[in-house]
Design a protein around this motif. Structure first.
Motif, PDB file in Angstrom:
ATOM      1  N   ALA A 227     -42.342  46.823  30.521  1.00  0.00           N
ATOM      2  CA  ALA A 227     -41.729  45.993  31.551  1.00  0.00           C
ATOM      3  C   ALA A 227     -41.512  46.469  32.869  1.00  0.00           C
ATOM      4  O   ALA A 227     -42.124  46.070  33.825  1.00  0.00           O
ATOM      5  N   LEU A 228     -41.182  47.746  32.995  1.00  0.00           N
ATOM      6  CA  LEU A 228     -41.000  48.628  34.453  1.00  0.00           C
ATOM      7  C   LEU A 228     -42.558  48.775  35.015  1.00  0.00           C
ATOM      8  O   LEU A 228     -42.551  48.911  36.235  1.00  0.00           O
ATOM      9  N   ALA A 229     -43.406  48.780  34.059  1.00  0.00           N
ATOM     10  CA  ALA A 229     -44.827  49.249  34.651  1.00  0.00           C
ATOM     11  C   ALA A 229     -45.767  47.960  34.969  1.00  0.00           C
ATOM     12  O   ALA A 229     -46.262  47.878  35.872  1.00  0.00           O
ATOM     13  N   VAL A 230     -45.763  46.954  33.960  1.00  0.00           N
ATOM     14  CA  VAL A 230     -46.700  45.888  33.914  1.00  0.00           C
ATOM     15  C   VAL A 230     -46.175  44.615  33.919  1.00  0.00           C
ATOM     16  O   VAL A 230     -46.722  43.830  33.952  1.00  0.00           O
ATOM     17  N   GLY A 231     -44.587  44.716  34.068  1.00  0.00           N
ATOM     18  CA  GLY A 231     -43.909  43.183  34.195  1.00  0.00           C
ATOM     19  C   GLY A 231     -43.677  42.423  32.745  1.00  0.00           C
ATOM     20  O   GLY A 231     -43.568  41.399  32.706  1.00  0.00           O
ATOM     21  N   GLU A 232     -44.096  43.027  31.562  1.00  0.00           N
ATOM     22  CA  GLU A 232     -44.110  42.545  30.383  1.00  0.00           C
ATOM     23  C   GLU A 232     -42.804  42.565  29.843  1.00  0.00           C
ATOM     24  O   GLU A 232     -42.355  43.101  29.117  1.00  0.00           O
ATOM     25  N   LEU A 305     -50.176  46.210  39.915  1.00  0.00           N
ATOM     26  CA  LEU A 305     -49.979  46.616  38.544  1.00  0.00           C
ATOM     27  C   LEU A 305     -49.025  45.813  37.800  1.00  0.00           C
ATOM     28  O   LEU A 305     -49.160  45.513  36.402  1.00  0.00           O
ATOM     29  N   SER A 306     -48.040  45.289  38.427  1.00  0.00           N
ATOM     30  CA  SER A 306     -47.029  44.631  37.623  1.00  0.00           C
ATOM     31  C   SER A 306     -47.179  43.187  37.409  1.00  0.00           C
ATOM     32  O   SER A 306     -46.501  42.592  36.812  1.00  0.00           O
ATOM     33  N   GLY A 307     -48.259  42.506  37.833  1.00  0.00           N
ATOM     34  CA  GLY A 307     -48.731  41.333  37.545  1.00  0.00           C
ATOM     35  C   GLY A 307     -48.642  40.174  38.739  1.00  0.00           C
ATOM     36  O   GLY A 307     -49.047  39.302  38.550  1.00  0.00           O
ATOM     37  N   PHE A 308     -48.233  41.044  39.674  1.00  0.00           N
ATOM     38  CA  PHE A 308     -48.145  40.248  41.092  1.00  0.00           C
ATOM     39  C   PHE A 308     -47.441  38.890  40.979  1.00  0.00           C
ATOM     40  O   PHE A 308     -47.880  37.755  41.277  1.00  0.00           O
ATOM     41  N   GLY A 309     -46.052  39.055  40.239  1.00  0.00           N
ATOM     42  CA  GLY A 309     -45.226  37.924  39.983  1.00  0.00           C
ATOM     43  C   GLY A 309     -44.779  37.419  41.118  1.00  0.00           C
ATOM     44  O   GLY A 309     -44.756  38.625  42.363  1.00  0.00           O
ATOM     45  N   VAL A 310     -44.313  36.147  41.432  1.00  0.00           N
ATOM     46  CA  VAL A 310     -43.625  35.664  42.519  1.00  0.00           C
ATOM     47  C   VAL A 310     -42.539  36.812  43.064  1.00  0.00           C
ATOM     48  O   VAL A 310     -42.436  36.721  44.205  1.00  0.00           O
ATOM     49  N   ILE A 422     -32.739  54.887  37.062  1.00  0.00           N
ATOM     50  CA  ILE A 422     -33.878  54.093  36.754  1.00  0.00           C
ATOM     51  C   ILE A 422     -34.965  53.785  38.044  1.00  0.00           C
ATOM     52  O   ILE A 422     -36.178  54.101  37.968  1.00  0.00           O
ATOM     53  N   SER A 423     -34.632  53.815  39.350  1.00  0.00           N
ATOM     54  CA  SER A 423     -35.507  53.649  40.384  1.00  0.00           C
ATOM     55  C   SER A 423     -36.118  54.861  40.880  1.00  0.00           C
ATOM     56  O   SER A 423     -37.318  54.932  41.062  1.00  0.00           O
ATOM     57  N   LEU A 424     -35.324  56.041  40.552  1.00  0.00           N
ATOM     58  CA  LEU A 424     -35.855  57.265  41.455  1.00  0.00           C
ATOM     59  C   LEU A 424     -36.403  58.308  39.968  1.00  0.00           C
ATOM     60  O   LEU A 424     -37.136  59.112  40.375  1.00  0.00           O
ATOM     61  N   VAL A 425     -35.892  58.057  38.759  1.00  0.00           N
ATOM     62  CA  VAL A 425     -36.621  58.866  37.825  1.00  0.00           C
ATOM     63  C   VAL A 425     -37.516  58.193  36.893  1.00  0.00           C
ATOM     64  O   VAL A 425     -38.467  58.532  36.660  1.00  0.00           O
ATOM     65  N   VAL A 426     -36.781  56.971  36.212  1.00  0.00           N
ATOM     66  CA  VAL A 426     -37.687  56.414  35.074  1.00  0.00           C
ATOM     67  C   VAL A 426     -38.713  55.670  35.489  1.00  0.00           C
ATOM     68  O   VAL A 426     -39.833  55.889  35.011  1.00  0.00           O
ATOM     69  N   VAL A 427     -38.627  55.103  36.791  1.00  0.00           N
ATOM     70  CA  VAL A 427     -39.948  54.316  37.247  1.00  0.00           C
ATOM     71  C   VAL A 427     -40.883  55.047  37.738  1.00  0.00           C
ATOM     72  O   VAL A 427     -42.015  54.845  37.292  1.00  0.00           O
ATOM     73  N   PRO A 428     -40.623  56.292  38.625  1.00  0.00           N
ATOM     74  CA  PRO A 428     -41.815  57.068  38.836  1.00  0.00           C
ATOM     75  C   PRO A 428     -42.319  57.846  37.654  1.00  0.00           C
ATOM     76  O   PRO A 428     -43.603  57.984  37.580  1.00  0.00           O
ATOM     77  N   LEU A 429     -41.564  58.090  36.798  1.00  0.00           N
ATOM     78  CA  LEU A 429     -42.152  58.929  35.476  1.00  0.00           C
ATOM     79  C   LEU A 429     -42.954  57.796  34.827  1.00  0.00           C
ATOM     80  O   LEU A 429     -44.093  58.151  34.205  1.00  0.00           O
ATOM     81  N   THR A 430     -42.616  56.699  34.667  1.00  0.00           N
ATOM     82  CA  THR A 430     -43.261  55.633  34.015  1.00  0.00           C
ATOM     83  C   THR A 430     -44.566  55.293  34.805  1.00  0.00           C
ATOM     84  O   THR A 430     -45.684  55.219  33.916  1.00  0.00           O
ATOM     85  N   LEU A 431     -44.765  55.163  35.931  1.00  0.00           N
ATOM     86  CA  LEU A 431     -45.658  55.153  36.691  1.00  0.00           C
ATOM     87  C   LEU A 431     -46.769  56.110  36.505  1.00  0.00           C
ATOM     88  O   LEU A 431     -47.937  56.134  36.535  1.00  0.00           O
TER      89      LEU A 431
END
Length: 780
Positions: A227-232, A305-310, A422-431
């Motif tokens: 979900a954090l990478a592609v918005g699923e 990458l995240s699906g360009f959601g609104v 999450i924003s500074l560790v998990v999200v960058p590692l996920t991307l």
């Protein structure tokens, strides 16, 4: 400038409150108004300017709405087979019944058929659209061109007080029809890849999702990382969502504006730090401008990458305004930059004002700017951080209570560690794991997420983790906003504590309650199913709980519980689940888990998975009766002897309830059929007469016999049915019987929730929610 933009925003918001779109001929008044204002004195000129910008916002939103609504599915083509050619436009979402995906229609092959360009389709592995001899479900992938036979319907959603407006959600995403794929031999894939920029991005997103599945397998938080990478977001389990909601960090578990901003800021800082070390690069382009471009590009790439959601689009537009301000060297006023960002968002997406995310995201930024910009002195960073946390938490309370009727008490503590982790560790590692051909970043991100979840689960288990209450009236929310503005004034300002007085009405002004002897009834719109909320002076009863939609969603959690919370009903004295069909019992477990319930009466079998959720359960049977606050309740069916017949159908044991108040009566007969109607006629014929009848079995032809309805002789009849349900309920011949009888007829699929009050002063007062709160995009 800022005040003019705020007037424009108000105009856009006012348009979204209209039941019908205005004629655009009135826009001719705008240039005339502008010319007249040029010759007026200062004060009238300023007032007229604000009116001009308000009108500009109003008619801009009206123009955009007219353009979008023109791309519509004609009513005549609803529910008919249509052959189309088009492209799978987004990453398909899978569930236990099949998959759902957005589809761009390129060509309509069925003669004379008209289909909107952008639609949403479901492909079922069983059920609708499947023949007994059909092969396995086709495997749809993003960017593929298909020829399909589909059945479509116009946008339609449930309509309930304080409920989610699905039709507005579809409009904002430009989904102008929805339906399902008919599994026909003519369905075939025409091209595996359609190489257009938008489809290529969706193909990339699907590959990333597949890579996550390969690397992480069945690890518990693989869905969160996906979900954090592609918005699923459907990859996140309901139990995990429950933790996120109770701790107030749910905004972090999707592609939130915070994540996009963090990635953009990291790119800005990195490029700025490296660029300024090169003299040649700095001479060609200042480091600040280069960093602004890098930050905007990073935000764009992440958004794609995240699906360009609104919601992601709104953040991207805001960051683009900030980048443009830095490029032009006009970033002196933070409030002006924020106002410009709001203007850009609403010019592109005037429906954003309908989204809670719009108000929460811009409200949070406004709160941060209010306490962090233009104040004297530079406090220690820890104190500055605490001030910001306090301002955002307090500032969003009125909006959260208005829109969701709940606020996480532990949210400040949970966000204090979850945001940076999450924003500074998990999200960058996920991307990094999504971009690089390495497994280690994903595995490390999952481990960090596991540690973070352990802390969040501990916080969510606190008994008072969430404050829940009724929906506050709008005027109390405005008073609270003013009070918070006063509370957050700079230190040293006298009597800041008086701002707390502005918060009090939001908590103390309670919803109205029935008087002694009065009866309030809310027949909720739950689609093909039934859920009725009954209120007396000091008691509340829920009669059925609506259907189960999927393994992770039911009307109990999505419709009934939010309604109860907004209405200020903190506990149910009783719950009646009439029988074991899922359209009546599907939401029962969710209700029992979310709301204290005194007792459960039902005809459920002894091994029903619902019964363990109840504190006290008993069978329903004819002869049971009780009285609450001058209102009499009596069970008319089933007979006690029916429980000995193992071959009896579920419908035949439907708990039939008669409610009698001094001002009118109600008969709730569940899904009983003609045999049960005859039994009740024989057992208690004198008890059947009622002011209101909820039609048995949703208006099925197996119910509502002539003898039964003449004995009831209702003034009002309500059919509860799903929009274009495949049963064809209510049947035309049944509707005609009641019409001949002279009853006033209402349907939940056309009228939404039906709200009734049986009171001394007004007699019987009836409201339908679609009529009470009709908007221009809604189907009647």
């Amino acid at each position: 400038m800022t005040s003019n933009i705020l007037a424009f925003v108000l105009g856009v918001w006012l348009l979204q409150q209209q039941a019908a779109l205005p004629t655009l001929v009135w826009t001719l008044l705008l240039p005339l108004m502008w010319l007249v204002s040029r010759f007026l004195p200062a004060l009238p000129r300023e007032v007229l300017a604000k009116v001009f910008f308000l009108g500009l916002g109003f008619f801009w939103a009206a123009f955009m709405a007219q353009q979008r609504l023109q791309d519509a599915l004609p009513t005549a083509w609803e529910g008919r087979d249509i052959q189309v050619v088009g492209v799978v436009a987004a990453l398909p979402a899978t569930n236990e019944r099949g998959m759902r995906f957005e589809f761009d229609v390129e060509r309509v092959k069925t003669l004379e058929a008209v289909v909107p360009h952008h639609i949403q389709l479901s492909a079922y592995s069983e059920g609708f659209g499947k023949k007994a001899s059909d092969a396995a479900l086709p495997d749809f992938h993003a960017g593929e061109r298909w020829q399909l036979t589909v059945r479509l319907k116009r946008p339609h959603g449930n309509a309930n007080p304080n409920g989610f407006d699905f039709e507005a959600w579809l409009l904002e995403r430009n989904i102008r029809a929805s339906g399902y794929v008919r599994q026909e031999d003519s369905n075939r894939r025409l091209a595996e890849h359609v190489y257009r920029p938008g489809y290529m991005v969706e193909m990339l997103r699907e590959r990333v999702a597949q890579r996550f599945q390969t690397v992480l397998g069945e690890r518990p938080y693989a869905g969160v990382l996906k979900a954090l990478a592609v918005g699923e977001q459907n990859a996140i389990s309901p139990d995990q969502w429950r933790v996120f909601l109770r701790t107030g960090v749910n905004h972090l578990m999707s592609i939130s504006g915070l994540h996009v901003t963090m990635i953009s800021s990291l790119a800005f800082a990195l490029v700025y730090g490296l660029w300024r070390r090169s003299q040649s690069l700095t001479l060609r382009l200042p480091a600040r401008k280069a960093a602004a471009v890098a930050g905007a590009l990073a935000a764009l790439l992440y958004a794609l990458l995240s699906g360009f959601g609104v919601p992601t689009q709104r953040t991207l537009y805001m960051l683009s305004v900030v980048a443009a301000a830095l490029w032009l060297g006009r970033a002196s006023s933070a409030s002006s930059v924020l106002a410009l960002a709001v203007l850009v968002v609403l010019l592109i997406d005037p429906w954003a004002v309908l989204s809670p995310g719009f108000w929460l995201s811009f409200g949070a930024v406004a709160a941060i700017l209010y306490v962090g910009v233009g104040r004297l002195g530079r406090p220690h960073w820890l104190r500055a951080w605490a001030n910001v946390q306090w301002a955002v938490t307090l500032g969003l309370v009125p909006a959260l209570l208005l829109m969701f009727q709940q606020v996480s008490i532990v949210s400040p503590l949970a966000n204090a560690f979850a945001i940076p982790v999450i924003s500074l560790v998990v999200v960058p590692l996920t991307l990094a794991g999504a971009i690089l051909p390495l497994d280690s970043p994903l595995l490390l991100a999952h481990q960090v997420m596991t540690w973070c979840m352990a802390a969040l689960e501990w916080l969510s288990q606190m008994p008072d983790a969430v404050w829940q209450q009724h929906a506050p009236p709008l005027w109390t929310v405005l008073a609270a906003a003013i009070g918070i503005f006063w509370l957050l004034l700079p230190r040293g300002f006298p009597a800041r504590w008086l701002g707390a007085a502005g918060l009090m009405p939001m908590f103390m002004v309670l919803p109205p309650q029935p008087e002694q002897g009065a009866l309030w009834l809310s027949v909720l719109d739950v689609g093909q199913g039934l859920a009725v909320v009954v209120q007396t002076r000091n008691h509340a009863l829920l009669y059925d709980t609506g259907p189960r939609y999927t393994a992770d969603a039911d009307s109990g959690s999505r419709i009934v519980v939010p309604y109860l919370r907004a209405a200020g009903i903190k506990r149910l004295d009783g719950l009646i689940v009439t029988h074991d069909d899922s359209d009546h019992s599907g939401g029962a477990a969710s209700v029992l888990d979310a709301v204290p319930v005194g007792w459960l009466a039902s005809s459920l079998p002894a091994d029903s998975p619902i019964l363990p959720h109840a504190r006290k359960s008993l069978p329903c049977y004819a002869g049971q009766s009780w009285e609450w606050d001058g209102v009499h309740f009596e069970m008319l069916h089933p007979g006690w002897e029916s429980y000995a017949d193992e071959h009896l159908r579920n419908n035949a044991r439907g708990c039939t309830l008669k409610i009698t108040s001094p001002y009118g009566s109600v008969l709730l007969p569940a899904d009983i059929e003609r045999e049960s109607e005859a039994e009740i006629l024989a057992r208690t014929p004198d008890a059947l007469a009622a002011t209101l009848l909820v039609a048995p079995h949703h208006g099925s032809k197996t119910s509502s016999t002539e003898a039964f309805i003449h004995q009831v002789n209702p003034s009002i009849v309500i059919f509860t049915a799903g929009y274009r349900n495949h049963f064809g309920h209510p049947k035309p011949e049944v509707v005609e019987r009641y019409r001949v009888l002279g009853s006033r007829l209402y349907r939940s699929d056309f009228d939404g929730a039906v709200l009734l009050r049986f009171e001394k002063e007004a007699g019987v007062k009836l409201q339908t929610w679609r009529q009470e709160r009709h908007r221009y995009w809604q189907e009647r």
